[in-house]
Design a protein around this motif. Sequence first.
Motif, PDB file in Angstrom:
ATOM      1  N   ASP A   5     -36.230  -7.538 -85.233  1.00 32.61           N
ATOM      2  CA  ASP A   5     -36.952  -7.309 -84.327  1.00 32.61           C
ATOM      3  C   ASP A   5     -36.632  -9.157 -83.071  1.00 32.61           C
ATOM      4  OD1 ASP A   5     -39.376  -8.981 -85.696  1.00 32.61           O
ATOM      5  OD2 ASP A   5     -39.802  -7.238 -84.907  1.00 32.61           O
ATOM      6  N   GLY A   6     -36.422  -9.803 -83.820  1.00 35.37           N
ATOM      7  CA  GLY A   6     -36.312 -11.085 -83.277  1.00 35.37           C
ATOM      8  C   GLY A   6     -37.149 -12.124 -84.390  1.00 35.37           C
ATOM      9  N   GLY A   7     -37.773 -10.877 -85.255  1.00 32.65           N
ATOM     10  CA  GLY A   7     -38.762 -12.048 -85.107  1.00 32.65           C
ATOM     11  C   GLY A   7     -39.137 -11.988 -87.235  1.00 32.65           C
ATOM     12  N   ARG A   8     -38.938 -10.724 -87.463  1.00 35.82           N
ATOM     13  CA  ARG A   8     -39.224 -10.198 -88.128  1.00 35.82           C
ATOM     14  C   ARG A   8     -38.011  -8.705 -88.682  1.00 35.82           C
ATOM     15  NH1 ARG A   8     -44.081  -6.388 -87.390  1.00 35.82           N
ATOM     16  NH2 ARG A   8     -42.822  -6.494 -86.022  1.00 35.82           N
ATOM     17  N   PHE A   9     -37.909  -8.646 -90.654  1.00 35.13           N
ATOM     18  CA  PHE A   9     -36.852  -8.152 -91.016  1.00 35.13           C
ATOM     19  C   PHE A   9     -37.339  -7.304 -91.474  1.00 35.13           C
ATOM     20  CE2 PHE A   9     -34.829 -11.978 -90.966  1.00 35.13           C
ATOM     21  CZ  PHE A   9     -33.694 -12.307 -90.874  1.00 35.13           C
ATOM     22  N   CYS A  10     -36.487  -5.755 -91.661  1.00 36.97           N
ATOM     23  CA  CYS A  10     -37.091  -4.277 -92.227  1.00 36.97           C
ATOM     24  C   CYS A  10     -36.182  -3.761 -92.825  1.00 36.97           C
ATOM     25  CB  CYS A  10     -37.774  -3.461 -91.328  1.00 36.97           C
ATOM     26  SG  CYS A  10     -38.678  -1.992 -92.289  1.00 36.97           S
ATOM     27  N   HIS A  11     -35.246  -4.004 -94.478  1.00 41.22           N
ATOM     28  CA  HIS A  11     -34.345  -3.603 -94.944  1.00 41.22           C
ATOM     29  C   HIS A  11     -34.992  -3.190 -96.386  1.00 41.22           C
ATOM     30  CE1 HIS A  11     -31.114  -6.252 -96.939  1.00 41.22           C
ATOM     31  NE2 HIS A  11     -30.309  -5.137 -96.764  1.00 41.22           N
ATOM     32  N   HIS A  12     -34.059  -1.995 -95.662  1.00 42.92           N
ATOM     33  CA  HIS A  12     -33.390  -0.930 -96.688  1.00 42.92           C
ATOM     34  C   HIS A  12     -32.330  -1.154 -97.474  1.00 42.92           C
ATOM     35  CE1 HIS A  12     -32.676   2.941 -97.902  1.00 42.92           C
ATOM     36  NE2 HIS A  12     -34.207   3.456 -98.610  1.00 42.92           N
ATOM     37  N   LEU A  13     -32.479  -0.832 -98.712  1.00 44.65           N
ATOM     38  CA  LEU A  13     -30.965  -1.013 -99.714  1.00 44.65           C
ATOM     39  C   LEU A  13     -31.330   0.319-100.900  1.00 44.65           C
ATOM     40  CD1 LEU A  13     -31.939  -4.755-100.999  1.00 44.65           C
ATOM     41  CD2 LEU A  13     -29.871  -3.788 -99.209  1.00 44.65           C
ATOM     42  N   GLU A  14     -30.025   1.221-101.228  1.00 39.32           N
ATOM     43  CA  GLU A  14     -30.125   1.576-101.777  1.00 39.32           C
ATOM     44  C   GLU A  14     -28.261   1.892-103.097  1.00 39.32           C
ATOM     45  OE1 GLU A  14     -30.125   5.651 -99.232  1.00 39.32           O
ATOM     46  OE2 GLU A  14     -27.954   4.751 -98.682  1.00 39.32           O
ATOM     47  N   GLY A  15     -28.666   2.313-103.805  1.00 43.86           N
ATOM     48  CA  GLY A  15     -27.513   2.105-104.806  1.00 43.86           C
ATOM     49  C   GLY A  15     -28.368   2.248-106.695  1.00 43.86           C
ATOM     50  N   PRO A  16     -26.885   1.891-107.424  1.00 43.93           N
ATOM     51  CA  PRO A  16     -27.331   1.398-108.899  1.00 43.93           C
ATOM     52  C   PRO A  16     -28.452   0.562-109.045  1.00 43.93           C
ATOM     53  CG  PRO A  16     -24.537   1.351-108.476  1.00 43.93           C
ATOM     54  CD  PRO A  16     -25.737   1.151-106.490  1.00 43.93           C
ATOM     55  N   ALA A  17     -28.675   1.119-110.035  1.00 44.21           N
ATOM     56  CA  ALA A  17     -30.512   0.569-109.932  1.00 44.21           C
ATOM     57  C   ALA A  17     -30.731  -0.898-110.329  1.00 44.21           C
ATOM     58  CB  ALA A  17     -31.364   1.021-111.071  1.00 44.21           C
ATOM     59  N   GLU A  18     -29.641  -1.566-111.786  1.00 44.96           N
ATOM     60  CA  GLU A  18     -28.918  -2.483-112.447  1.00 44.96           C
ATOM     61  C   GLU A  18     -29.525  -3.539-110.643  1.00 44.96           C
ATOM     62  OE1 GLU A  18     -26.699   0.038-113.145  1.00 44.96           O
ATOM     63  OE2 GLU A  18     -28.862   0.106-113.991  1.00 44.96           O
ATOM     64  N   VAL A  19     -27.529  -3.414-110.259  1.00 43.78           N
ATOM     65  CA  VAL A  19     -27.392  -3.927-108.677  1.00 43.78           C
ATOM     66  C   VAL A  19     -28.487  -4.274-107.278  1.00 43.78           C
ATOM     67  CG1 VAL A  19     -26.127  -4.029-106.663  1.00 43.78           C
ATOM     68  CG2 VAL A  19     -25.219  -2.816-109.187  1.00 43.78           C
ATOM     69  N   VAL A  41     -34.804   0.756-102.569  1.00 39.77           N
ATOM     70  CA  VAL A  41     -35.862  -0.810-102.152  1.00 39.77           C
ATOM     71  C   VAL A  41     -35.528  -0.744-100.054  1.00 39.77           C
ATOM     72  CG1 VAL A  41     -36.409  -3.285-102.219  1.00 39.77           C
ATOM     73  CG2 VAL A  41     -35.061  -1.867-103.988  1.00 39.77           C
ATOM     74  N   LEU A  42     -37.255  -0.832-100.546  1.00 31.92           N
ATOM     75  CA  LEU A  42     -37.418  -0.993 -98.728  1.00 31.92           C
ATOM     76  C   LEU A  42     -38.285  -2.507 -98.703  1.00 31.92           C
ATOM     77  CD1 LEU A  42     -37.867  -0.814 -95.409  1.00 31.92           C
ATOM     78  CD2 LEU A  42     -39.696   0.853 -96.003  1.00 31.92           C
ATOM     79  N   TYR A  43     -37.926  -3.365 -97.976  1.00 30.07           N
ATOM     80  CA  TYR A  43     -39.103  -4.202 -97.570  1.00 30.07           C
ATOM     81  C   TYR A  43     -39.434  -5.057 -96.342  1.00 30.07           C
ATOM     82  CZ  TYR A  43     -35.207  -7.897 -97.340  1.00 30.07           C
ATOM     83  OH  TYR A  43     -33.813  -8.381 -96.826  1.00 30.07           O
ATOM     84  N   THR A  44     -40.219  -6.088 -96.208  1.00 26.15           N
ATOM     85  CA  THR A  44     -40.363  -6.601 -94.389  1.00 26.15           C
ATOM     86  C   THR A  44     -40.171  -7.850 -94.412  1.00 26.15           C
ATOM     87  OG1 THR A  44     -42.698  -6.691 -94.772  1.00 26.15           O
ATOM     88  CG2 THR A  44     -41.403  -4.674 -93.288  1.00 26.15           C
ATOM     89  N   SER A  45     -39.735  -9.161 -94.377  1.00 27.26           N
ATOM     90  CA  SER A  45     -39.836 -10.628 -94.217  1.00 27.26           C
ATOM     91  C   SER A  45     -39.747 -11.164 -92.651  1.00 27.26           C
ATOM     92  CB  SER A  45     -38.842 -11.158 -94.530  1.00 27.26           C
ATOM     93  OG  SER A  45     -38.090 -11.079 -94.772  1.00 27.26           O
ATOM     94  N   GLU A  46     -40.170 -12.150 -92.931  1.00 30.13           N
ATOM     95  CA  GLU A  46     -40.123 -13.230 -91.285  1.00 30.13           C
ATOM     96  C   GLU A  46     -39.075 -13.942 -91.707  1.00 30.13           C
ATOM     97  OE1 GLU A  46     -43.981 -15.044 -90.490  1.00 30.13           O
ATOM     98  OE2 GLU A  46     -44.854 -12.385 -90.419  1.00 30.13           O
ATOM     99  N   LEU A  47     -38.159 -14.271 -90.387  1.00 29.10           N
ATOM    100  CA  LEU A  47     -37.379 -15.544 -90.352  1.00 29.10           C
ATOM    101  C   LEU A  47     -37.630 -15.898 -90.450  1.00 29.10           C
ATOM    102  CD1 LEU A  47     -34.089 -15.889 -89.735  1.00 29.10           C
ATOM    103  CD2 LEU A  47     -34.797 -15.927 -87.186  1.00 29.10           C
ATOM    104  N   ASP A  48     -37.714 -17.357 -91.774  1.00 27.07           N
ATOM    105  CA  ASP A  48     -37.762 -18.633 -91.406  1.00 27.07           C
ATOM    106  C   ASP A  48     -37.853 -19.242 -90.382  1.00 27.07           C
ATOM    107  OD1 ASP A  48     -37.797 -22.025 -92.025  1.00 27.07           O
ATOM    108  OD2 ASP A  48     -39.039 -20.745 -93.846  1.00 27.07           O
ATOM    109  N   PRO A  49     -39.161 -20.255 -89.239  1.00 28.18           N
ATOM    110  CA  PRO A  49     -38.311 -20.501 -88.291  1.00 28.18           C
ATOM    111  C   PRO A  49     -37.632 -21.695 -88.262  1.00 28.18           C
ATOM    112  CG  PRO A  49     -41.038 -20.961 -88.833  1.00 28.18           C
ATOM    113  CD  PRO A  49     -40.295 -20.249 -90.569  1.00 28.18           C
ATOM    114  N   SER A  50     -37.466 -22.348 -89.143  1.00 29.68           N
ATOM    115  CA  SER A  50     -36.649 -23.215 -89.215  1.00 29.68           C
ATOM    116  C   SER A  50     -34.486 -22.789 -89.279  1.00 29.68           C
ATOM    117  CB  SER A  50     -36.379 -23.947 -90.555  1.00 29.68           C
ATOM    118  OG  SER A  50     -35.859 -23.932 -91.869  1.00 29.68           O
ATOM    119  N   VAL A  51     -34.238 -21.352 -89.558  1.00 27.51           N
ATOM    120  CA  VAL A  51     -32.920 -21.012 -89.478  1.00 27.51           C
ATOM    121  C   VAL A  51     -32.923 -19.974 -87.690  1.00 27.51           C
ATOM    122  CG1 VAL A  51     -32.368 -19.283 -90.657  1.00 27.51           C
ATOM    123  CG2 VAL A  51     -33.253 -20.011 -91.661  1.00 27.51           C
TER     124      VAL A  51
END
Length: 134
Positions: A47-61, A9-19
């Motif tokens: 990058d200071g505000g955004r995440f880009c996250h790659h995960l790999e492993g057993p499908a269910e997990v 799975v690869l996704y992007t997101s942004e750090l919540d401003p309150s965090v």
Amino acid sequence: MSPFPLYEVLYTSELDPSVKVSTIADIVRRARLWNAAHEVTGLLVFDGGRFCHHLEGPAEVVHALALRISADARHTGFRRLHAATRIGPRRLEGHPLSYGLAYDEAEIDAVTALSGVAATERLMQALPRLELEP
């Protein structure tokens, strides 16, 4: 050893401003322990505000983990760029969670401009340009 199926799975997101940005260190520390115990490897780029996250492993997990991450209030704008099963070696063998800082926003921009396996491959190409923590 022959290749085995992996779910990635690869996704992007942004750090919540309150965090606080300092929270990321705790997230990485906990994720490394959890991932190692559940046969998950991955790469988290920030990058200071955004995440880009790659995960790999057993499908269910990995599927369950991605759902849990998508509901985490510490980030917003969760956008899945890629999710698929593939056969082959792990992209990040031996790395329960590599953490990289991208000092140039263009690194994540280049990944988010793509989708599918092309986005994942673009993220892996960025590895030499990231400041990786052990």
